[in-house]
Write a protein that holds these residues in place. Structure first.
Motif, mmCIF file in Angstrom:
data_model
loop_
_atom_site.group_PDB
_atom_site.id
_atom_site.type_symbol
_atom_site.label_atom_id
_atom_site.label_comp_id
_atom_site.label_asym_id
_atom_site.label_seq_id
_atom_site.Cartn_x
_atom_site.Cartn_y
_atom_site.Cartn_z
ATOM 1 N N GLY A 231 1.008 -0.907 0.242
ATOM 2 C CA GLY A 231 -0.047 0.018 0.202
ATOM 3 C C GLY A 231 0.731 1.088 -0.109
ATOM 4 N N SER A 232 2.170 1.217 -0.029
ATOM 5 C CA SER A 232 2.835 1.840 0.064
ATOM 6 C C SER A 232 4.546 1.893 -0.722
ATOM 7 N N LEU A 233 4.849 2.607 -1.680
ATOM 8 C CA LEU A 233 5.347 2.884 -2.368
ATOM 9 C C LEU A 233 6.864 2.598 -1.200
ATOM 10 N N PHE A 234 7.659 3.019 -0.452
ATOM 11 C CA PHE A 234 8.389 2.435 0.590
ATOM 12 C C PHE A 234 7.937 2.025 2.033
ATOM 13 N N ALA A 235 7.635 0.825 1.230
ATOM 14 C CA ALA A 235 6.768 0.178 2.225
ATOM 15 C C ALA A 235 8.411 -0.671 3.628
ATOM 16 N N GLN A 236 7.487 -0.866 4.560
ATOM 17 C CA GLN A 236 8.316 -1.267 5.306
ATOM 18 C C GLN A 236 8.539 -2.400 5.813
ATOM 19 N N GLN A 237 7.079 -3.120 5.465
ATOM 20 C CA GLN A 237 7.393 -4.545 5.847
ATOM 21 C C GLN A 237 7.626 -5.351 6.001
ATOM 22 N N ARG A 238 8.609 -6.811 5.903
ATOM 23 C CA ARG A 238 9.080 -8.036 5.090
ATOM 24 C C ARG A 238 7.814 -8.181 4.353
ATOM 25 N N ILE A 239 8.094 -8.482 3.439
ATOM 26 C CA ILE A 239 7.668 -9.809 2.046
ATOM 27 C C ILE A 239 7.251 -11.353 2.516
ATOM 28 N N ASP A 240 6.119 -11.144 2.268
ATOM 29 C CA ASP A 240 5.644 -12.636 2.411
ATOM 30 C C ASP A 240 6.898 -13.833 2.581
ATOM 31 N N SER A 241 6.879 -14.902 3.176
ATOM 32 C CA SER A 241 8.076 -15.909 3.336
ATOM 33 C C SER A 241 8.020 -16.827 1.883
ATOM 34 N N LYS A 242 6.638 -17.028 2.245
ATOM 35 C CA LYS A 242 6.041 -17.508 0.693
ATOM 36 C C LYS A 242 7.055 -17.525 -0.684
ATOM 37 N N TYR A 243 7.093 -16.045 -0.724
ATOM 38 C CA TYR A 243 7.954 -15.735 -2.068
ATOM 39 C C TYR A 243 9.215 -16.047 -1.703
ATOM 40 N N ILE A 244 9.503 -15.718 -0.622
ATOM 41 C CA ILE A 244 11.503 -16.580 -0.317
ATOM 42 C C ILE A 244 11.938 -17.543 0.242
ATOM 43 N N GLN B 137 17.028 -4.651 -7.628
ATOM 44 C CA GLN B 137 17.003 -3.507 -6.014
ATOM 45 C C GLN B 137 15.628 -3.679 -5.741
ATOM 46 N N TYR B 138 15.630 -3.731 -3.859
ATOM 47 C CA TYR B 138 14.082 -3.959 -3.630
ATOM 48 C C TYR B 138 14.581 -1.565 -3.232
ATOM 49 N N ILE B 139 12.910 -1.297 -3.215
ATOM 50 C CA ILE B 139 13.207 -0.002 -2.490
ATOM 51 C C ILE B 139 13.187 0.514 -1.143
ATOM 52 N N TYR B 140 13.893 1.752 -1.398
ATOM 53 C CA TYR B 140 14.174 2.343 -0.065
ATOM 54 C C TYR B 140 13.079 1.965 0.540
ATOM 55 N N GLY B 141 13.651 1.852 2.051
ATOM 56 C CA GLY B 141 12.611 1.809 2.965
ATOM 57 C C GLY B 141 12.541 0.022 3.555
ATOM 58 N N TYR B 142 12.119 -0.198 1.967
ATOM 59 C CA TYR B 142 11.918 -2.175 2.290
ATOM 60 C C TYR B 142 12.357 -2.732 3.824
ATOM 61 N N ASN B 143 11.940 -3.335 4.734
ATOM 62 C CA ASN B 143 12.906 -4.532 5.484
ATOM 63 C C ASN B 143 13.872 -3.055 6.485
ATOM 64 N N GLY B 144 13.456 -1.897 6.520
ATOM 65 C CA GLY B 144 14.755 -0.171 7.399
ATOM 66 C C GLY B 144 15.454 0.066 6.536
ATOM 67 N N ASN B 145 16.054 -0.419 4.817
ATOM 68 C CA ASN B 145 17.007 -0.279 4.602
ATOM 69 C C ASN B 145 16.682 1.117 4.024
ATOM 70 N N THR B 146 18.193 1.578 4.084
ATOM 71 C CA THR B 146 18.483 3.098 4.142
ATOM 72 C C THR B 146 19.313 3.618 2.182
ATOM 73 N N ILE B 147 19.113 2.540 1.651
ATOM 74 C CA ILE B 147 20.100 2.376 0.689
ATOM 75 C C ILE B 147 19.523 2.305 -0.558
ATOM 76 N N GLY B 148 17.610 1.790 -0.481
ATOM 77 C CA GLY B 148 17.570 0.996 -1.818
ATOM 78 C C GLY B 148 17.175 1.995 -3.059
ATOM 79 N N PHE B 149 16.172 1.380 -3.885
ATOM 80 C CA PHE B 149 16.069 2.028 -5.162
ATOM 81 C C PHE B 149 14.703 2.920 -4.415
ATOM 82 N N THR B 150 14.915 4.630 -5.405
ATOM 83 C CA THR B 150 13.777 6.219 -4.734
ATOM 84 C C THR B 150 12.947 6.269 -5.753
ATOM 85 N N TYR B 151 12.080 6.620 -5.449
ATOM 86 C CA TYR B 151 10.866 7.259 -6.131
ATOM 87 C C TYR B 151 11.837 8.260 -7.033
ATOM 88 N N ASN B 152 12.609 9.313 -7.161
ATOM 89 C CA ASN B 152 13.396 10.455 -7.554
ATOM 90 C C ASN B 152 14.366 8.890 -8.558
#
Length: 289
Positions: A20-33, A254-269
């Protein structure tokens, strides 16, 4: 086909698992990892399965898009095909990317007989086929099939497709599989259980867990295939070279910025910059491309 050494294609595959948000914080469903492992250089990598199938009887409503006006942050890529799902969401989306390039600056992406050799904006012209009780739309740029688009030999669908989620590759134990040629799903490893462990509809991708870009990953081979690396191989098979810079081919996941707390992911810019530069971006949204 001559190899066009002076042509470069940048492939960007941004693995976006959004809740629901571009900068998701939650961990992806484990069934996909499938697994998380440490590579030879000590980097933590997620192996991700993208098994997306088309929603049943669902269509997004048609919308009126604004005119492109970059100075007001409105920019839309034109000549991007809109294909119905054709034997794998990742391969279909990659075919849409290739179709865009075919209609703009790299005309060898599609070389079939339809539409004067220019990839159509939809795959409706190739119709559908019923295989083992399932109705599937056809697109030779996504998945080749004998009898489609002038093809007279077995293709991807003939060799690898049985039914959604199946691990049955029809060629296995029965005939020699075809040589990879004209479709994205061949090179991306899609649907190929015996070759790479992908069930029908699935493609596998790899991401650094810390959010850094993972360039042209091939460390999983030969047992598995990274879809991003395979897409590079597809473009090269069409006679185009992939941009090489800083010691890496510039196709990456690349994961997006903020996913699972990362600070170096791909940004909207960064996303906007790619669109402004005329380069489509493939986005994964929890199991779908």
């Amino acid at each position: 086909m001559s190899f066009k050494k002076n042509v470069y294609v940048v492939i960007l595959l941004i693995i976006l698992f959004s809740f629901g948000s571009l900068f998701a914080q939650q961990r992806i469903d484990s069934k996909y990892i499938v697994r998380t492992f440490i590579d030879e250089e000590g980097n933590s990598i997620d192996e991700i399965i993208v098994p997306g199938r088309p929603p049943v009887n669902h269509r997004e409503p048609v919308v009126d898009l604004p005119d492109p006006f970059v100075s007001d942050a409105i920019n839309i890529l034109t000549n991007v095909p809109a294909f119905d799902w054709s034997f794998g969401c990742s391969a279909t989306s990659a075919a849409m990317m290739a179709g865009h390039y075919d209609n703009t600056i790299f005309p060898e992406m599609y070389t079939g007989p339809t539409n004067g050799g220019v990839m159509p904006m939809t795959n409706a012209i190739w119709g559908s086929v019923t295989i083992n009780g399932e109705v599937r739309k056809q697109c030779p740029l996504s998945a080749t099939r004998n009898g489609v688009d002038g093809r007279t030999t077995l293709g991807h669908v003939d060799d690898y497709w049985h039914s959604y989620g199946s691990s049955n590759d029809p060629y296995y134990g029965n005939w020699t599989q075809h040589t990879y040629d004209d479709c994205t799903s061949d090179y991306m490893g899609t649907n190929q259980y015996q070759n790479f462990g992908n069930t029908d509809g699935a493609t596998t991708f790899y991401n650094y867990t810390n959010g850094a870009p993972l360039y042209d990953y091939s460390g999983c081979e030969p047992a598995q295939k990274d879809g991003t690396h395979g897409l590079r191989e597809f473009f090269e098979s069409r006679g185009y070279a992939i941009q090489y810079s800083g010691g890496d081919y510039q196709n990456y996941s690349q994961y997006i910025y903020g996913y699972n707390g990362n600070t170096i992911g791909f940004t909207y810019n960064q996303f906007k910059a790619e669109i402004d530069a005329g380069r489509p971006v493939l986005i994964q949204v929890e199991g779908h491309t």
